[in-house]
Design a protein around this motif. Structure first.
Motif, PDB file in Angstrom:
ATOM      1  N   UNK A   8       0.928  -1.036   0.121  1.00 18.06           N
ATOM      2  CA  UNK A   8       0.262   0.032   0.100  1.00 18.06           C
ATOM      3  C   UNK A   8       0.851   1.302  -0.106  1.00 18.06           C
ATOM      4  N   UNK A   9       1.857   1.339   0.521  1.00 17.79           N
ATOM      5  CA  UNK A   9       2.929   2.286   0.721  1.00 17.79           C
ATOM      6  C   UNK A   9       3.779   2.539  -0.554  1.00 17.79           C
ATOM      7  N   UNK A  10       3.673   1.507  -1.532  1.00 14.62           N
ATOM      8  CA  UNK A  10       4.696   1.845  -2.734  1.00 14.62           C
ATOM      9  C   UNK A  10       4.295   2.718  -3.424  1.00 14.62           C
ATOM     10  N   UNK A  11       4.868   3.563  -4.199  1.00 12.86           N
ATOM     11  CA  UNK A  11       4.845   4.903  -4.829  1.00 12.86           C
ATOM     12  C   UNK A  11       4.595   4.284  -6.524  1.00 12.86           C
ATOM     13  N   UNK A  12       3.357   3.467  -6.473  1.00 14.07           N
ATOM     14  CA  UNK A  12       2.865   3.160  -7.743  1.00 14.07           C
ATOM     15  C   UNK A  12       1.580   3.319  -7.841  1.00 14.07           C
ATOM     16  N   UNK A  13       0.982   3.158  -9.146  1.00 18.21           N
ATOM     17  CA  UNK A  13      -0.577   3.499  -9.421  1.00 18.21           C
ATOM     18  C   UNK A  13      -1.339   2.810  -8.472  1.00 18.21           C
ATOM     19  N   UNK A  14      -2.464   3.234  -8.019  1.00 15.11           N
ATOM     20  CA  UNK A  14      -3.466   2.642  -7.237  1.00 15.11           C
ATOM     21  C   UNK A  14      -3.759   1.069  -7.673  1.00 15.11           C
ATOM     22  N   UNK A  15      -4.094   1.188  -8.982  1.00 14.81           N
ATOM     23  CA  UNK A  15      -4.651  -0.021  -9.408  1.00 14.81           C
ATOM     24  C   UNK A  15      -3.664  -1.413  -9.302  1.00 14.81           C
ATOM     25  N   UNK A  16      -2.241  -1.075  -9.373  1.00 16.00           N
ATOM     26  CA  UNK A  16      -1.029  -2.111  -9.179  1.00 16.00           C
ATOM     27  C   UNK A  16      -1.119  -2.415  -7.901  1.00 16.00           C
ATOM     28  N   UNK A  17      -1.163  -1.251  -6.958  1.00 16.35           N
ATOM     29  CA  UNK A  17      -1.145  -1.653  -5.317  1.00 16.35           C
ATOM     30  C   UNK A  17      -2.462  -2.363  -5.025  1.00 16.35           C
ATOM     31  N   UNK A  18      -3.668  -2.273  -5.466  1.00 20.38           N
ATOM     32  CA  UNK A  18      -4.667  -2.992  -5.077  1.00 20.38           C
ATOM     33  C   UNK A  18      -4.574  -4.476  -5.404  1.00 20.38           C
ATOM     34  N   UNK A  19      -3.877  -4.518  -6.663  1.00 23.38           N
ATOM     35  CA  UNK A  19      -3.623  -5.978  -7.150  1.00 23.38           C
ATOM     36  C   UNK A  19      -2.632  -6.694  -6.335  1.00 23.38           C
ATOM     37  N   UNK A  20      -1.535  -6.180  -6.085  1.00 26.28           N
ATOM     38  CA  UNK A  20      -0.588  -6.606  -5.115  1.00 26.28           C
ATOM     39  C   UNK A  20      -0.990  -6.914  -3.823  1.00 26.28           C
ATOM     40  N   UNK A  21      -2.003  -6.070  -2.952  1.00 23.57           N
ATOM     41  CA  UNK A  21      -2.451  -6.398  -1.890  1.00 23.57           C
ATOM     42  C   UNK A  21      -3.583  -7.492  -2.150  1.00 23.57           C
TER      43      UNK A  21
END
Length: 400
Positions: A8-21
Motif C-alpha cells: 500500500x505504501x509503494x509509490x505506484x499506481x493505485x490499480x497495481x497496489x490493489x492487485x498486489x494487496x
C-alpha cells in the motif's frame, strides 16, 4: 497484513497496489477459511505418487515390513493380528435376541481401549471342491449328463447374477500388548456367539492377494512363498485423481461416508453388504479419550446455548440447533453416568472392476445405496492412495 501495508505504501499506481494487496489477502483467506494448506498438500502428494512402480516407493507407501509368526509387521515394528469371524443372520433373529446381540456388541465396544478395524472382503465363490465331491458321489454314467447340466447352470447363475462371497475380518493393531488385545477380542466375540480364528501367515498372504488382485500362479504354495518375499504388494499402481489402476488390469475407487442420519436402524449396513458387486468395506473404530470428550462436549453445549440465546433475542427460531442442543445434553449426561462412550468411526467402501466403465457404474450403485440410508458418500479426490491404505487390513485410518 504486513505485506499488504508494504504494498500500500509503494509509490505506484493505485490499480497495481490493489492487485498486489489482493494476493496476500486472498492467500490468507484461503489458509484461514478454505483449508488451502491441506489442498496444497493433497495436490503435492498426488503429483508425487501419480505412477508407482518402484519397489522402494511401494514399500514406503504400504509400510509392510514382513509377515511372520501369524502377524503383519509394519514399518514401525508393530504387530497386526487378523481374526476371521464367522457371521450370523441377524435379520431372522427374534426381537429379544436382536436386543441381546446389540447389548453385547455395545459392551464389546465399550471394553475396547485400542483402535480396531472391521473389514468385509468380497471373494469369488469357488465351487470346485463341491462339484468334485458331487461328481464322485454320482459315479454312474446315467447321472453324468445331469451333472454336467447342473454344473453349467450353477456357473452361469453365479456369473450372470455376479454372486460373491462376503468374508468378515477383525483387524487388531498392536497398541499395548497384542496378546492381551487378541484375548479380549476372542472373549467378546464369543459372547456374541461369533466364532473367530486368527489367520496364519499363509492366510494373511491370501487375503492381501485378494485385496490387491495380484495374478495367481499355478502352484499356490510357490505363489504364497513368492508373495511373502514380495511383501504382498502389486507391481504397478497408476494413481488418478478419483481412481487407481493396479497392475494395469484392475480399476479401484474408494468411497467414504461424510455424514450420517440422526438415528440408524439395527443392521443398517445390511443393504450395502447384500447388494451385488465386487467391493470391500472397511470400518475403523477408535475410542475417543474420555477427558477430552467431556471438555469438548461442555464447550459445544455452551456454544449452542449462546447461539440459541442470541437467536431468541432476535426472534429467530432454529429447530435444527435446538435438536442438536438436546442431543448434546443427552449424550453428555450418558457419558458422565458411564452408560456410553464416544468413538471416531470411519466408513470406507472400495469398488473394484475390470474396466473404468464398470467401475463408474458400480460406484453409482454404491453411492445410491448409501444415499438411500441417508449416509452421504464422497470420493476422496487426490487422496486415493490414502484410501487404499485405509482399506487394506493394517488397522491404519489414513483418510480419517
Amino acid at each position: 497484513l504486513p505485506f499488504a501495508l508494504i504494498f500500500f505504501r509503494l509509490n505506484i499506481s493505485l490499480t497495481i497496489r490493489i492487485f498486489l494487496i489482493s494476493v496476500p489477502v486472498s492467500l490468507a483467506i484461503g489458509f484461514m477459511f478454505f483449508d488451502l494448506f491441506m489442498h496444497i498438500k493433497n495436490w503435492y502428494t498426488w503429483f508425487k505418487l501419480r505412477e508407482i512402480n518402484n519397489r522402494d516407493d511401494l514399500d514406503k507407501m504400504f509400510g509392510i515390513k514382513e509377515i511372520k509368526d501369524n502377524f503383519i509387521i509394519n514399518s514401525k515394528g508393530k504387530k497386526i493380528a487378523i481374526l476371521r469371524v464367522n457371521t450370523i443372520n441377524f435379520s431372522i433373529k427374534p426381537t429379544n435376541e436382536k436386543e441381546a446381540i446389540i447389548s453385547s456388541f455395545q459392551k464389546f465396544l465399550n471394553s475396547l481401549d485400542f483402535p480396531t478395524q472391521i473389514l468385509m472382503n468380497t471373494e469369488s465363490i469357488e465351487l470346485d471342491d463341491y462339484l468334485d465331491s458331487l461328481k464322485s458321489r454320482t459315479g454312474q454314467k446315467q447321472f453324468s449328463e445331469l451333472y454336467d447340466k447342473y454344473k453349467a447352470h450353477l456357473q452361469e447363475t453365479i456369473k450372470t447374477n455376479k454372486i460373491m462371497n462376503r468374508i468378515f475380518y477383525f483387524v487388531i493393531p498392536e497398541d499395548t500388548d497384542i496378546g492381551i488385545q487378541i484375548k479380549i477380542c476372542f472373549e467378546r466375540l464369543g459372547s456374541l456367539n461369533l466364532k473367530a480364528k486368527q489367520l496364519n501367515s499363509a492366510e494373511i498372504v491370501s487375503l492381501l492377494d485378494n485385496l490387491m488382485k495380484k495374478e495367481i500362479k499355478e502352484d499356490k504354495n510357490q505363489f504364497a512363498e513368492s508373495l511373502v518375499d514380495d511383501k504382498e504388494l502389486p507391481k504397478y499402481i497408476v494413481n488418478r485423481p478419483d481412481y487407481f489402476q493396479i497392475n494395469k488390469e484392475q480399476y479401484q475407487r474408494v468411497i467414504y461416508a461424510t455424514g450420517y442420519p440422526r438415528y440408524v436402524e439395527s443392521g443398517f449396513l445390511d443393504r450395502i453388504i447384500s447388494s451385488p458387486g465386487d467391493f470391500d468395506l472397511s470400518i475403523h473404530i477408535t475410542p475417543y479419550p474420555i477427558e477430552g470428550m467431556l471438555i469438548g462436549l461442555n464447550r459445544e453445549l455452551q456454544k449452542q446455548r449462546a447461539d440459541l440465546y442470541s437467536m431468541s433475542m432476535k426472534g429467530i427460531a432454529n429447530p435444527s440447533l435446538e435438536i442438536q442442543n438436546r442431543d448434546t445434553k443427552t449424550t453428555l449426561e450418558s457419558l458422565q453416568k458411564g452408560k456410553e462412550r464416544l468413538f471416531n468411526v470411519s466408513l470406507y467402501i472400495n469398488c473394484k472392476a475390470s474396466s473404468l466403465k464398470e467401475l463408474n457404474l458400480l460406484t453409482k450403485k454404491v453411492e445410491s445405496e448409501l444415499n438411500s440410508l441417508m449416509i452421504l458418500p464422497r470420493v476422496p479426490k487426490l487422496r486415493m492412495v490414502q484410501g487404499l491404505k485405509s482399506i487394506i487390513p493394517l488397522g491404519s485410518d489414513e483418510l480419517k
